[in-house]
Design an enzyme around this catalytic site. Structure first.
Site, PDB file in Angstrom:
ATOM      1  N   ARG A 181       0.837  -1.220   0.000  1.00 46.87           N
ATOM      2  CA  ARG A 181       0.000   0.000   0.000  1.00 46.87           C
ATOM      3  C   ARG A 181       0.867   1.264   0.000  1.00 46.87           C
ATOM      4  O   ARG A 181       0.583   2.246   0.688  1.00 46.87           O
ATOM      5  CB  ARG A 181      -0.945   0.040   1.211  1.00 46.87           C
ATOM      6  CG  ARG A 181      -1.926  -1.091   1.264  1.00 46.87           C
ATOM      7  CD  ARG A 181      -2.961  -1.023   0.131  1.00 46.87           C
ATOM      8  NE  ARG A 181      -3.867  -2.140   0.220  1.00 46.87           N
ATOM      9  CZ  ARG A 181      -3.615  -3.326  -0.342  1.00 46.87           C
ATOM     10  NH1 ARG A 181      -2.523  -3.527  -1.040  1.00 46.87           N
ATOM     11  NH2 ARG A 181      -4.477  -4.309  -0.223  1.00 46.87           N
ATOM     12  N   SER A 237     -10.974  -0.648   3.301  1.00 42.60           N
ATOM     13  CA  SER A 237     -10.177  -0.897   4.504  1.00 42.60           C
ATOM     14  C   SER A 237      -9.717   0.436   5.075  1.00 42.60           C
ATOM     15  O   SER A 237      -9.036   1.200   4.394  1.00 42.60           O
ATOM     16  CB  SER A 237      -8.935  -1.717   4.168  1.00 42.60           C
ATOM     17  OG  SER A 237      -9.318  -2.904   3.544  1.00 42.60           O
ATOM     18  N   GLU A 239      -5.094   3.570   6.290  1.00 40.02           N
ATOM     19  CA  GLU A 239      -4.849   3.341   4.863  1.00 40.02           C
ATOM     20  C   GLU A 239      -5.539   4.445   4.052  1.00 40.02           C
ATOM     21  O   GLU A 239      -5.058   4.852   3.002  1.00 40.02           O
ATOM     22  CB  GLU A 239      -5.395   1.969   4.451  1.00 40.02           C
ATOM     23  CG  GLU A 239      -5.192   1.673   2.974  1.00 40.02           C
ATOM     24  CD  GLU A 239      -5.673   0.289   2.547  1.00 40.02           C
ATOM     25  OE1 GLU A 239      -5.392  -0.699   3.241  1.00 40.02           O
ATOM     26  OE2 GLU A 239      -6.337   0.223   1.500  1.00 40.02           O
TER      27      GLU A 239
HETATM   28  C1  LIG Z   1     -15.623  -0.602  -0.959  1.00 39.66           C
HETATM   29  C2  LIG Z   1     -14.161  -0.347  -1.179  1.00 39.66           C
HETATM   30  C3  LIG Z   1     -13.302  -1.418  -1.365  1.00 39.66           C
HETATM   31  C4  LIG Z   1     -11.933  -1.205  -1.573  1.00 39.66           C
HETATM   32  N1  LIG Z   1     -11.120  -2.282  -1.768  1.00 39.66           N
HETATM   33  C5  LIG Z   1      -9.796  -2.119  -1.954  1.00 39.66           C
HETATM   34  C6  LIG Z   1      -8.936  -3.237  -2.166  1.00 39.66           C
HETATM   35  O1  LIG Z   1      -9.380  -4.378  -2.209  1.00 39.66           O
HETATM   36  N2  LIG Z   1      -7.616  -3.003  -2.342  1.00 39.66           N
HETATM   37  C7  LIG Z   1      -7.092  -1.738  -2.330  1.00 39.66           C
HETATM   38  O2  LIG Z   1      -5.873  -1.598  -2.508  1.00 39.66           O
HETATM   39  N3  LIG Z   1      -7.889  -0.645  -2.155  1.00 39.66           N
HETATM   40  C8  LIG Z   1      -9.216  -0.810  -1.968  1.00 39.66           C
HETATM   41  N4  LIG Z   1     -10.023   0.278  -1.767  1.00 39.66           N
HETATM   42  C9  LIG Z   1      -9.436   1.636  -1.771  1.00 39.66           C
HETATM   43  C10 LIG Z   1      -9.554   2.370  -3.135  1.00 39.66           C
HETATM   44  O3  LIG Z   1     -10.436   1.692  -3.972  1.00 39.66           O
HETATM   45  C11 LIG Z   1      -8.198   2.490  -3.824  1.00 39.66           C
HETATM   46  O4  LIG Z   1      -7.259   3.120  -2.986  1.00 39.66           O
HETATM   47  C12 LIG Z   1      -8.288   3.290  -5.138  1.00 39.66           C
HETATM   48  O5  LIG Z   1      -7.083   3.164  -5.850  1.00 39.66           O
HETATM   49  C13 LIG Z   1      -8.603   4.760  -4.919  1.00 39.66           C
HETATM   50  O6  LIG Z   1      -8.873   5.345  -6.171  1.00 39.66           O
HETATM   51  P1  LIG Z   1      -9.553   6.777  -6.263  1.00 39.66           P
HETATM   52  O7  LIG Z   1      -9.473   7.218  -7.676  1.00 39.66           O
HETATM   53  O8  LIG Z   1     -10.908   6.714  -5.678  1.00 39.66           O
HETATM   54  O9  LIG Z   1      -8.564   7.626  -5.346  1.00 39.66           O
HETATM   55  P2  LIG Z   1      -8.854   8.916  -4.448  1.00 39.66           P
HETATM   56  O10 LIG Z   1      -9.498   8.492  -3.186  1.00 39.66           O
HETATM   57  O11 LIG Z   1      -9.518   9.965  -5.236  1.00 39.66           O
HETATM   58  O12 LIG Z   1      -7.345   9.352  -4.142  1.00 39.66           O
HETATM   59  C14 LIG Z   1      -6.523   8.541  -3.330  1.00 39.66           C
HETATM   60  C15 LIG Z   1      -5.136   9.170  -3.239  1.00 39.66           C
HETATM   61  O13 LIG Z   1      -4.517   9.137  -4.509  1.00 39.66           O
HETATM   62  C16 LIG Z   1      -4.214  10.455  -4.962  1.00 39.66           C
HETATM   63  N5  LIG Z   1      -4.482  10.467  -6.400  1.00 39.66           N
HETATM   64  C17 LIG Z   1      -5.652  10.164  -7.022  1.00 39.66           C
HETATM   65  N6  LIG Z   1      -5.496  10.251  -8.348  1.00 39.66           N
HETATM   66  C18 LIG Z   1      -4.204  10.614  -8.566  1.00 39.66           C
HETATM   67  C19 LIG Z   1      -3.424  10.884  -9.726  1.00 39.66           C
HETATM   68  N7  LIG Z   1      -3.934  10.791 -10.964  1.00 39.66           N
HETATM   69  N8  LIG Z   1      -2.124  11.253  -9.556  1.00 39.66           N
HETATM   70  C20 LIG Z   1      -1.562  11.353  -8.335  1.00 39.66           C
HETATM   71  N9  LIG Z   1      -2.260  11.123  -7.202  1.00 39.66           N
HETATM   72  C21 LIG Z   1      -3.566  10.748  -7.317  1.00 39.66           C
HETATM   73  C22 LIG Z   1      -5.105  11.380  -4.152  1.00 39.66           C
HETATM   74  O14 LIG Z   1      -4.515  12.680  -4.023  1.00 39.66           O
HETATM   75  C23 LIG Z   1      -5.155  10.643  -2.831  1.00 39.66           C
HETATM   76  O15 LIG Z   1      -4.000  10.898  -2.078  1.00 39.66           O
HETATM   77  C24 LIG Z   1     -11.407   0.107  -1.582  1.00 39.66           C
HETATM   78  C25 LIG Z   1     -12.282   1.203  -1.406  1.00 39.66           C
HETATM   79  C26 LIG Z   1     -13.642   0.968  -1.202  1.00 39.66           C
HETATM   80  C27 LIG Z   1     -14.573   2.145  -1.032  1.00 39.66           C
END
Ligand SMILES: Cc1cc2nc3c(=O)[nH]c(=O)nc-3n(C[C@H](O)[C@H](O)[C@H](O)COP(=O)(O)OP(=O)(O)OC[C@H]3O[C@@H](n4cnc5c(N)ncnc54)[C@H](O)[C@@H]3O)c2cc1C
Length: 333
Positions: free
Chosen positions: A157, A225, A321
């Site tokens: 992570r 998580s 996380e």
């Molecule tokens: C129901 C649920 C289940 C999940 N299951 C998992 C799992 O199984 N495994 C897992 O690893 N994660 C899981 N997650 C967490 C999440 O899905 C991941 O972390 C995902 O990659 C976040 O993507 P996002 O676009 O929504 O990021 P955001 O929440 O919008 O951003 C997350 C971080 O990344 C940065 N960021 C976003 N886009 C960019 C970019 N283009 N360039 C630089 N920085 C950027 C943001 O500034 C922030 O710091 C889960 C979440 C939920 C709600």
């Protein structure tokens, strides 16, 4: 480029759905547009790993760069993807075109651009396994840079993008999928699939398990998580195992062991525990939820209480996380 004016509701822009507002937001559809921005902003993908604990006063930049391009060599499928593509749609597109590898990562919410940031992982696979390089806008040097996989410094992570506190805005991710594919079925319930299960069968099973185990953010707002699984030394682990012979663990290397944060929280009887409107999920203790009317203060109070109880009882430190945001910056527990 689309600029929204003031007072944007953040409720539908993050999966925890807290009722806060952002001062301004800009949507970016090409890497070049990043050079035209004033520097002081926060990058948002689909908000599935982000919780806004109050109104956000800095400009938000949403990365909506699209496009999926597939080329092939004799041994690999090489795929270049815009950071604004939706992760699960990308996984589905790959498998529909018979490009295998990402099936275990199906249904993870969020954007392709956020996937390398915390090196998303599930069911025995981390996205770093298939990443070849990452293109990003360097906000310090004001130029586009390409990171090789080694330069991404991926960990559990973790990556250089997470550690550099927003310096790099990911615009494009390049993947390489070997044509000789092998299923990864070592994780829990996937082990029940036949050894010759197809990638599409694995994807369907991952979706089934996830839907059964994890709350859908559309029904019960959450950010997946909430805490990372803590990594401790073998000595600390031996001491814990004497007290709790049934404690689940995964070897990290010869000296370190990873614990299941959800098990620690569950063992303390905290499922269903609530601070104001923020609640430890009844079925999965690692997930904190918005039970309907949570405030940012409720979420922070709940997270800190869980963290303190685990520390007191097991001597183990839980780290968030999720990305908790205050008015301008990350908030630490
Ligand atoms: C129901 C649920 C289940 C999940 N299951 C998992 C799992 O199984 N495994 C897992 O690893 N994660 C899981 N997650 C967490 C999440 O899905 C991941 O972390 C995902 O990659 C976040 O993507 P996002 O676009 O929504 O990021 P955001 O929440 O919008 O951003 C997350 C971080 O990344 C940065 N960021 C976003 N886009 C960019 C970019 N283009 N360039 C630089 N920085 C950027 C943001 O500034 C922030 O710091 C889960 C979440 C939920 C709600």
């Amino acid at each position: 480029m689309t600029t929204h004016s003031s007072n944007i509701s953040l409720k539908s822009l993050h999966t925890f759905q807290l009722p806060y507002k952002a001062a301004t937001m800009v949507a970016i559809t090409s890497a070049e547009q990043l050079s035209q921005l004033e520097d002081d902003y926060w990058v948002l993908g689909e908000g599935s790993n982000t919780i806004f604990t109050t109104d956000f006063i800095k400009p938000l930049v949403r990365i909506l760069i699209r496009g999926i391009e597939i080329t092939e060599t004799s041994d690999t499928y090489d795929v270049s993807v815009g950071a604004g593509e939706n992760w699960h749609r990308f996984v589905t597109t790959m498998l529909d075109q018979d490009v295998k590898g990402l099936e275990n990562l199906a249904l993870i919410p969020g954007s392709v651009g956020a996937a390398p940031v915390q090196n998303i992982g599930a069911y025995g696979i981390e996205v770093s396994r298939y990443i070849k390089s990452v293109d990003a806008w360097d906000r310090h040097e004001c130029k586009l840079v390409t990171f090789t996989k080694a330069q991404c410094a991926f960990g559990y992570r973790d990556s250089i993008f997470k550690r550099s506190q927003g310096r790099f805005v990911i615009t494009q991710v390049q993947f390489s999928f070997p044509k000789t594919w092998q299923a990864t079925l070592s994780y829990g319930a996937l082990a029940e699939l036949p050894a010759d299960a197809s990638a599409q069968q694995i994807k369907a099973e991952v979706i089934r398990i996830r839907n059964a185990k994890l709350p859908n953010p559309n029904d019960i707002p959450n950010a997946g998580s909430f805490f990372k699984n803590p990594v401790i030394s073998l000595e600390e682990f031996s001491a814990l195992q004497e007290r709790y012979p049934e404690i689940p663990s995964f070897a990290v290397d010869a000296t370190q062991v990873k614990l299941a944060a959800g098990w620690l929280i569950d063992r303390l009887g905290l499922k269903g525990f609530q601070c104001g409107g923020a609640r430890v999920h009844d079925k999965q203790a690692l997930v904190l939820t918005n039970a309907g009317s949570a405030t940012g203060a409720d979420v922070l109070a709940l997270a800190r209480t869980v963290q303190e109880r685990v520390q007191e009882h097991f001597g183990v430190t839980l780290e968030a996380e999720v990305r908790l945001l205050g008015a301008e910056e990350l908030v630490h527990l």
